[in-house]
Write a protein that holds these residues in place. Structure first.
Motif, short mmCIF file in Angstrom:
data_model
loop_
_atom_site.label_atom_id
_atom_site.label_comp_id
_atom_site.label_asym_id
_atom_site.label_seq_id
_atom_site.Cartn_x
_atom_site.Cartn_y
_atom_site.Cartn_z
N SER A 12 0.76 -1.27 0.06
CA SER A 12 0.02 0.03 0.04
C SER A 12 0.89 1.06 -0.08
CB SER A 12 -0.73 -0.05 1.31
OG SER A 12 -1.82 1.16 1.19
N ILE A 13 0.76 2.08 -1.00
CA ILE A 13 1.60 3.29 -1.02
C ILE A 13 0.74 4.55 -1.47
CG2 ILE A 13 3.62 2.13 -1.79
CD1 ILE A 13 2.90 2.72 -4.84
N GLN A 14 1.37 5.50 -1.12
CA GLN A 14 0.67 6.78 -1.65
C GLN A 14 0.88 7.05 -3.07
OE1 GLN A 14 -1.25 8.85 0.21
NE2 GLN A 14 -0.81 7.79 1.90
N GLU A 15 0.05 7.83 -3.68
CA GLU A 15 -0.23 8.25 -5.02
C GLU A 15 1.36 9.01 -5.54
OE1 GLU A 15 -3.27 10.58 -6.51
OE2 GLU A 15 -3.44 9.23 -8.31
N GLY A 16 1.99 8.68 -6.36
CA GLY A 16 3.24 9.61 -6.57
C GLY A 16 4.32 8.90 -6.25
N GLY A 102 2.87 -16.75 -10.25
CA GLY A 102 3.13 -16.64 -8.97
C GLY A 102 1.70 -16.44 -8.48
N THR A 103 1.76 -16.16 -7.09
CA THR A 103 0.55 -15.85 -6.52
C THR A 103 0.00 -14.61 -6.45
OG1 THR A 103 1.53 -16.21 -4.46
CG2 THR A 103 0.62 -17.83 -4.80
N GLY A 104 0.88 -13.60 -6.82
CA GLY A 104 0.69 -12.25 -7.03
C GLY A 104 0.73 -11.13 -6.01
N THR A 105 1.03 -10.00 -6.10
CA THR A 105 1.09 -8.79 -5.11
C THR A 105 -0.10 -7.96 -5.47
OG1 THR A 105 3.58 -8.73 -5.25
CG2 THR A 105 2.52 -6.82 -4.76
N SER A 106 -0.64 -7.79 -4.41
CA SER A 106 -1.92 -6.70 -4.23
C SER A 106 -1.23 -5.19 -3.98
CB SER A 106 -3.08 -7.24 -3.32
OG SER A 106 -3.74 -6.53 -3.35
N LEU A 107 -1.44 -4.46 -4.97
CA LEU A 107 -0.91 -3.32 -4.95
C LEU A 107 -2.37 -2.16 -4.64
CD1 LEU A 107 1.14 -0.95 -4.92
CD2 LEU A 107 0.92 -0.79 -7.48
N THR A 108 -2.18 -1.38 -3.62
CA THR A 108 -3.14 -0.21 -3.53
C THR A 108 -2.30 1.08 -3.34
OG1 THR A 108 -4.47 -1.79 -2.05
CG2 THR A 108 -4.96 0.59 -1.95
N VAL A 109 -2.83 2.05 -4.29
CA VAL A 109 -2.34 3.20 -4.33
C VAL A 109 -3.31 4.36 -4.01
CG1 VAL A 109 -1.22 5.01 -5.98
CG2 VAL A 109 -0.87 2.55 -6.61
N ILE A 110 -3.03 4.73 -2.86
CA ILE A 110 -3.85 5.80 -2.30
C ILE A 110 -3.92 7.11 -2.75
CG2 ILE A 110 -4.65 6.72 0.37
CD1 ILE A 110 -3.11 4.07 1.26
#
Lengths: 111, 113
Positions: A12-16, A102-110
């Protein structure tokens, strides 16, 4: 299993900000591919890197491959909310034509 | 643009029913694949086909069969649906030569009650 393993499972990361996800695999490959999946949808091919390549770029995507460590990384620069998705690596081996995801990485961009 | 279509986006079936999932691609691809996707397990290959009337078992073929009578069409059959077959089913296709880039359909979310 010849399935690749991805790390981290969730990010989970911030936009930019930049997002980095990693993929490790077990035996010699012909190429490695990265795919993206929006929630509840099919996968979309993003980028492919061959075993004799070390780095590739496509827009805001940068993929590296280290065959000595049997690992790859996907970097998404200047992330956007629309990058929120799951990302999968797929390894393609020299023998046969099966993919191993692979089982994947779930990315959330806030935003 | 390559297009892979699947017959249904959502499907609800009862235990014991015979279920048909259909996939059609328009790129003249030789290879076609059926995967199921479950949380935490990633994509698991059920069956794949490298030519008309040819099929190969993947990692989890039990409880499933497939049919490929025409090059563009690949069907997945659940002979007698069970609740543990509730899942997202994804169809994909590719050329039969490296690098084997795969093109996916939108998926069918199957619920077996």
């Amino acid at each position: 299993s010849q399935q690749g393993e991805e790390d981290p499972q969730a990010l989970s990361i911030q936009e930019g900000e930049n997002a980095t996800m990693n993929c490790s695999y077990k035996t010699s490959i012909n190429n490695l591919q990265w795919y993206r999946q929006n929630s509840g949808r099919g996968l979309v091919h993003l980028i492919l890197i061959r075993s004799n390549e070390r780095e590739k770029h496509s827009g805001r995507l940068r993929v590296t491959l280290d065959t000595s460590k049997k690992s790859s990384s996907l970097l998404i620069t200047a992330s956007r909310a629309a990058d929120t998705a799951s990302y999968f690596c797929a390894t393609v081996y020299h023998t046969g034509n099966q993919f191993y995801f692979g089982t994947g990485t779930s990315l959330t961009v806030i935003p | 643009d390559v297009k892979v279509t699947q017959s249904s986006r959502y499907l609800v079936k009862r235990t014991g029913e015979k279920v048909f999932l259909e996939c059609v691609q328009d790129m003249d691809h030789e290879n076609m694949f059926w995967y199921r996707q479950d949380p935490g397990l990633g994509l698991r290959l059920i069956y794949f086909s490298y030519d008309v009337k040819m099929k190969e078992k993947g990692d989890i073929p039990e409880g499933y069969s497939v049919s490929r009578e025409k090059k563009e069409r690949f069907s997945l059959i659940l002979e007698s649906a069970s609740t543990n077959q509730t899942s997202m089913y994804l169809c994909a296709s590719s050329y039969s030569r490296l690098p084997y880039e795969q093109y996916f359909g939108p998926g069918t979310r199957l619920t077996v009650t």
